[in-house]
Design a protein around this motif. Structure first.
Motif, PDB file in Angstrom:
ATOM      1  N   LYS A  43     -10.499   0.424   4.949  1.00  0.00           N
ATOM      2  CA  LYS A  43      -9.164   0.623   5.523  1.00  0.00           C
ATOM      3  C   LYS A  43      -8.588  -0.318   6.086  1.00  0.00           C
ATOM      4  N   THR A  47      -5.151  -3.545   0.438  1.00  0.00           N
ATOM      5  CA  THR A  47      -3.771  -3.535   0.251  1.00  0.00           C
ATOM      6  C   THR A  47      -3.317  -3.777  -1.015  1.00  0.00           C
ATOM      7  N   LYS A  51      -5.989  -5.277  -3.624  1.00  0.00           N
ATOM      8  CA  LYS A  51      -6.733  -4.003  -4.473  1.00  0.00           C
ATOM      9  C   LYS A  51      -7.632  -4.765  -5.545  1.00  0.00           C
ATOM     10  N   THR A 124      -4.720   4.364  -3.083  1.00  0.00           N
ATOM     11  CA  THR A 124      -3.777   4.925  -2.000  1.00  0.00           C
ATOM     12  C   THR A 124      -3.307   6.133  -2.693  1.00  0.00           C
ATOM     13  N   THR A 125      -3.390   7.338  -1.848  1.00  0.00           N
ATOM     14  CA  THR A 125      -2.916   8.696  -2.393  1.00  0.00           C
ATOM     15  C   THR A 125      -1.548   8.567  -2.302  1.00  0.00           C
ATOM     16  N   LYS A 126      -0.892   9.577  -2.931  1.00  0.00           N
ATOM     17  CA  LYS A 126       0.661  10.079  -2.634  1.00  0.00           C
ATOM     18  C   LYS A 126       1.075  10.078  -1.350  1.00  0.00           C
ATOM     19  N   THR A 127       0.170  10.664  -0.220  1.00  0.00           N
ATOM     20  CA  THR A 127       0.437  10.856   1.093  1.00  0.00           C
ATOM     21  C   THR A 127       0.262   9.420   2.107  1.00  0.00           C
ATOM     22  N   GLY A 128      -0.308   8.487   1.335  1.00  0.00           N
ATOM     23  CA  GLY A 128      -0.473   7.168   1.867  1.00  0.00           C
ATOM     24  C   GLY A 128      -2.004   7.006   2.466  1.00  0.00           C
ATOM     25  N   GLU A 129      -2.789   7.721   2.040  1.00  0.00           N
ATOM     26  CA  GLU A 129      -4.246   7.761   2.724  1.00  0.00           C
ATOM     27  C   GLU A 129      -5.097   6.920   1.677  1.00  0.00           C
ATOM     28  N   THR A 130      -5.634   5.851   2.294  1.00  0.00           N
ATOM     29  CA  THR A 130      -6.619   5.019   1.666  1.00  0.00           C
ATOM     30  C   THR A 130      -7.778   5.877   1.209  1.00  0.00           C
TER      31      THR A 130
END
Length: 517
Positions: A43, A47, A51, A124-130
């Motif tokens: 986390k 980036t 990646k 990274t998910t659509k909600t921005g969570e790694t």
């Protein structure tokens, strides 16, 4: 043999374990699992630019929550460093035509608390969570007892386990479900390491001294007694390591220290535990004035190492460990908070003062204990910021050198922080004749019924007769210091496994001769 009483959930989990074994899945495999990363590192370092470094990560940890999305699941994995989200899709972990393994194992047989290993890549998910997109999943340990449920929503924790009885008795579960508890013990390790580095950098030598002792010396305390079968004699768990460390000063070491586990068969409360950790160190050719300066330097550096600042919040009060610290004599402190000057009082007069102030004392207490009770009951709580209480009456300090300019006093200090003693230090008594007289006075107190009076240690006296250089020594209560540095209200909160009464058995005892607690 007793049969454990199982809850419904525990029975179900054992049934799931049996089903896994029938399917050829070992719920407790012994194979090495090739972990190559952790939740916090991923986390903090993942980036868009990095990646490519996270295309083949391998993690292991405990499942803390699951969200079923049909052919996919989101789960939270907790490893030793923290937590990270997993994305587990049926087609990835079961790439063949047969998807039943995923449906049976993941949907039906995996439980919260199970330890798994996963391999995959980070995204990274659509909600921005790694998160980790899982491509391979392995069961590493089946959890047969459900964890207490802790719900989290919108950044808040609900139903957190706060019952001290549960937390102290089942510290292993407490550490799993309360991440801040783990942080407390990580800070404790930082504290000990910072002190050790400070002393090593000064040229001190870390040593070990006996835990089992034929004479419980070095402090006024009630010892635990045991029996040494090979020698057929009583032994005591050490109440202090002072006399052994001073023997090493006699032997030619200039600066020695030890982190020791000490044992005192006394009361238990929020600042006392029968088993506790003490740091003691002794330095040749120094005195208590020098020791105050070193104490300030060490605690200032330790506070910064643990918290990044000399200031710590303790139960809503800011305490600053930045040097220098206030100094006040014990008699002046008592006079300040009682308006009574006891400096020239004898034992009977001191006892009358205690009665006048409604302080409970008895006839077994000599002058030293009476003064100690007076200070503890009327003064100690007032010293919140680090304060050196200096120059004690000789009767309170059987191992301390007499004051060089104040008759009837000794060169001793205690460091008080937040109303509690954190350290105790002396200019050490190195006159063997006077030390024998002090021990004999302690023996007389023991005859009066004082079960905390010191024994006469003849071997220590013999060591002093060879000659001990002028020496200063100090003892720090590491548990209490850790309470301050981590803002914990109870000593039990900074001990992994504090002593507790036996819990009532949850098993059916088939042996009527065994008492059930």
């Amino acid at each position: 043999m007793s049969t454990p009483h199982l809850s419904e959930q525990e029975i179900i989990r054992r049934e799931k374990m049996a089903e896994m074994q029938i399917m050829g899945i070992d719920p407790f495999p012994a194979a090495l699992y090739p972990v190559n990363s952790n939740s916090v590192y991923i986390k903090e370092n993942f980036t868009a630019a990095t990646k490519d470094e996270f295309t083949q990560v391998c993690l292991a940890g405990r499942i803390m929550s699951v969200r079923d999305m049909g052919k996919a699941n989101f789960a939270v994995l907790q490893d030793a460093q923290g937590r990270i989200q997993l994305y587990i899709r049926r087609d990835d972990v079961c790439p063949g035509e047969d998807k039943s393994l995923y449906d049976i194992v993941w949907k039906k047989l995996i439980d919260l608390g199970d330890i798994i290993g996963v391999k995959g890549y980070v995204f990274t998910t659509k909600t921005g969570e790694t998160s980790v997109h899982v491509q391979e999943l392995t069961v590493l340990s089946k959890s047969l007892k459900p964890l207490p449920v802790v719900r989290e929503a919108e950044g808040q924790t609900f139903d957190a386990v706060t019952d001290p009885e549960f937390r102290y008795r089942q510290r292993y579960a407490d550490l799993i479900i309360n991440p801040e508890v783990k942080q407390t013990f990580e800070k404790r390790t930082k504290l000990v390491n910072a002190i050790r580095q400070f002393l090593n950098d000064k040229g001190a030598l870390e040593v070990d001294t006996p835990v089992l002792q034929s004479i419980p010396g070095g402090a006024a305390a009630r010892p635990f007694v045991t029996h040494h079968n090979a020698l057929d004699m009583p032994f005591y768990l050490r109440i202090a390591n002072e006399l052994y460390l001073k023997r090493l000063i006699v032997g030619g070491f200039d600066w020695v220290y030890e982190f020791s586990r000490n044992f005192r068969n006394e009361g238990m409360d929020r600042t006392h535990n029968p088993e506790f950790t003490v740091l003691e160190f002794y330095v040749a050719y120094k005195d208590y004035l020098w020791m105050m300066e070193v104490t300030e330097q060490m605690l200032e550096k330790t506070a910064i190492a643990v918290n990044g600042t000399t200031k710590v919040m303790v139960e809503g009060t800011e305490i600053d460990f930045k040097a220098p610290y206030k100094r006040i004599t014990m008699y002046d402190a008592i006079k300040e908070y009682t308006s009574i000057d006891i400096s020239n009082m004898d034992e009977n007069q001191l006892r009358e003062v205690c009665h006048k102030l409604n302080i409970h004392v008895d006839d077994t207490m000599g002058k030293g204990k009476l003064v100690d009770e007076l200070f503890s009951e009327t003064c100690e709580d007032h010293f919140v910021q680090p304060t050196f209480i200096i120059d004690y009456p000789v009767e309170m300090s059987p191992l301390t050198k007499r004051h060089r300019s104040k008759p009837g006093l000794v060169e001793r200090f205690e460091l008080i922080v937040n109303g509690k003693e954190i350290a105790n230090a002396y200019s050490e008594l190195n006159d063997p004749v006077e030390q024998r007289e002090r021990f004999e006075e302690q023996a007389r107190l023991m005859e009066r019924g004082d079960d905390e009076a010191m024994f006469i240690d003849h071997d220590f006296l013999r060591a002093l007769e060879y000659g001990m250089p002028p020496t200063s020594g100090i003892g720090f209560g590491i548990d209490r210091l850790c309470m301050l540095m981590t803002n914990q209200p109870s000593i039990q909160d900074v001990l992994f496994f504090p002593q507790m009464r036996p819990e009532r058995s949850h098993e059916v005892d088939e042996n009527p001769d065994v008492t059930e607690y």
